[in-house]
Each structure stands twice: as C-alpha cells, then as structure tokens.
Design a protein around this motif. Sequence first.
Motif, short mmCIF file in Angstrom:
data_model
loop_
_atom_site.label_atom_id
_atom_site.label_comp_id
_atom_site.label_asym_id
_atom_site.label_seq_id
_atom_site.Cartn_x
_atom_site.Cartn_y
_atom_site.Cartn_z
N TRP A 40 0.83 -1.20 0.00
CA TRP A 40 0.00 0.00 0.00
C TRP A 40 0.86 1.25 0.00
O TRP A 40 2.00 1.24 0.42
CB TRP A 40 -0.95 0.00 1.19
CG TRP A 40 -0.34 -0.37 2.50
CD1 TRP A 40 -0.21 -1.65 2.99
CD2 TRP A 40 0.22 0.51 3.49
NE1 TRP A 40 0.39 -1.61 4.22
CE2 TRP A 40 0.67 -0.30 4.55
CE3 TRP A 40 0.37 1.89 3.59
CZ2 TRP A 40 1.27 0.22 5.69
CZ3 TRP A 40 0.96 2.42 4.72
CH2 TRP A 40 1.40 1.58 5.76
N ARG A 41 0.27 2.31 -0.51
CA ARG A 41 0.91 3.61 -0.53
C ARG A 41 0.00 4.59 0.17
O ARG A 41 -1.20 4.35 0.28
CB ARG A 41 1.12 4.07 -1.98
CG ARG A 41 1.72 3.03 -2.89
CD ARG A 41 3.22 3.08 -2.85
NE ARG A 41 3.70 4.39 -3.27
CZ ARG A 41 3.98 4.72 -4.53
NH1 ARG A 41 3.82 3.83 -5.48
NH2 ARG A 41 4.42 5.92 -4.82
N MET A 44 -1.65 9.11 -2.27
CA MET A 44 -1.42 9.16 -3.70
C MET A 44 -2.28 10.28 -4.28
O MET A 44 -3.38 10.54 -3.80
CB MET A 44 -1.82 7.82 -4.35
CG MET A 44 -0.94 6.67 -3.95
SD MET A 44 0.66 6.71 -4.77
CE MET A 44 0.18 6.17 -6.41
N TYR A 53 -3.68 3.39 -0.62
CA TYR A 53 -3.98 2.91 -1.96
C TYR A 53 -3.16 1.66 -2.23
O TYR A 53 -1.94 1.63 -1.99
CB TYR A 53 -3.66 4.00 -2.99
CG TYR A 53 -3.99 3.58 -4.40
CD1 TYR A 53 -5.28 3.23 -4.75
CD2 TYR A 53 -3.00 3.51 -5.37
CE1 TYR A 53 -5.59 2.83 -6.05
CE2 TYR A 53 -3.30 3.11 -6.68
CZ TYR A 53 -4.60 2.78 -7.00
OH TYR A 53 -4.89 2.38 -8.27
N PRO A 55 -1.98 -0.28 -5.23
CA PRO A 55 -1.91 -0.13 -6.68
C PRO A 55 -2.18 -1.45 -7.43
O PRO A 55 -2.84 -1.44 -8.47
CB PRO A 55 -0.48 0.35 -6.96
CG PRO A 55 0.19 0.50 -5.65
CD PRO A 55 -0.72 0.06 -4.57
N THR A 56 -1.69 -2.57 -6.90
CA THR A 56 -1.87 -3.85 -7.61
C THR A 56 -3.35 -4.18 -7.77
O THR A 56 -3.81 -4.57 -8.83
CB THR A 56 -1.17 -4.99 -6.85
OG1 THR A 56 0.19 -4.59 -6.61
CG2 THR A 56 -1.20 -6.28 -7.63
N ARG A 58 -5.73 -1.99 -7.35
CA ARG A 58 -6.45 -0.75 -7.67
C ARG A 58 -7.59 -0.51 -6.66
O ARG A 58 -8.75 -0.33 -7.02
CB ARG A 58 -7.00 -0.78 -9.11
CG ARG A 58 -5.90 -0.80 -10.16
CD ARG A 58 -6.43 -0.93 -11.55
NE ARG A 58 -7.09 0.28 -12.05
CZ ARG A 58 -6.47 1.33 -12.55
NH1 ARG A 58 -5.15 1.35 -12.61
NH2 ARG A 58 -7.14 2.36 -13.00
N ILE A 110 -11.02 2.14 -10.33
CA ILE A 110 -10.44 1.99 -8.99
C ILE A 110 -11.55 1.70 -7.99
O ILE A 110 -12.54 2.43 -7.94
CB ILE A 110 -9.65 3.26 -8.60
CG1 ILE A 110 -8.44 3.43 -9.52
CG2 ILE A 110 -9.23 3.22 -7.13
CD1 ILE A 110 -7.73 4.76 -9.38
#
Length: 140
Positions: A40-41, A44, A53, A55-56, A58, A110
């Motif tokens: 996770w980030r 963003m 978030y 990303p993998t 979404r 997303i």
Amino acid sequence: MDVLTPEQRSHNMRSIRSRGNASTELAVAAELRRHRLSGWRRHMPLPGRPDFYFPTQRLAIFVHGCYWHGCSRCGAGRLPTTNREYWREKILTNRRRDERVRRRLRRAGIGTMVIWEHEVRRGTSWLGRLGRRLSAGRAR
Ligand SMILES: [Zn+2]
C-alpha cells in the motif's frame, strides 16, 4: 526503515494534519504493518486523496471520521445541540463529496473501501473486509 526524504515527510505530515483524522489513520497503518499487509501507498494524488492505496488491486481506502463523514451508526448521534442545521448541512456536503469521489474513482477503474473510525476503535474486524477485497482484486 525509512524511505522518505525529509521533504516528503514534511509534506506527508502537513497533509495528515490538514485532514484532522491522524490518529485513526495511524492506527490503521500500524495494524496493516502488524498483520504484514503490504503493497500500500499513502496519499497518492488520486481523486479524494485516499488515505491508503493498493496499486496492484487498484483499491483506494478512505479512513472516515464518524462525525465529519456522517457515519450512519454514530455520526448523527453526536451532532452538537447548537447550530444543528449548520452542522447537518456541513456533514451532508461531506457525504455528497465522498459519493462524488467514489464515482470518479469507480469510473477510473479503482475500487473504494471505507474504514470507519468506530471500526478502528473497536478492533480489527475491518481487516477481514479488507483482506477479502484485496484477494478479490487480485483474482481480477
Ligand atoms: Zn461510526
């Protein structure tokens, strides 16, 4: 382990502070780490600035304060007795914005998930929900 430059950190701190929900967010981050959920980030540059978030998969995660986002379980009960209409309107505006953000993200492919403040206070039941969303995202 520290991967942020001082500039990034001070930017992050500012954005956290401006959101007024820091302790709940930090509690979520701590649980994610404790349960070894990675990938996770934070913060963003996506519509609505999701708190987390993945990303993998979404998947955008919003940690919502029960009061400001009008949680149906505890938000309304905590309305102040003075200026009720003002606060009700403000919270309604937030809820509408949340809904707009969710639609924008959905259109961008997303997914979204809300973790409520009361869920974080009461334990880690939200982790199961998140785990299911993440495995569903991977299967896609
Ligand atoms: Zn709540």
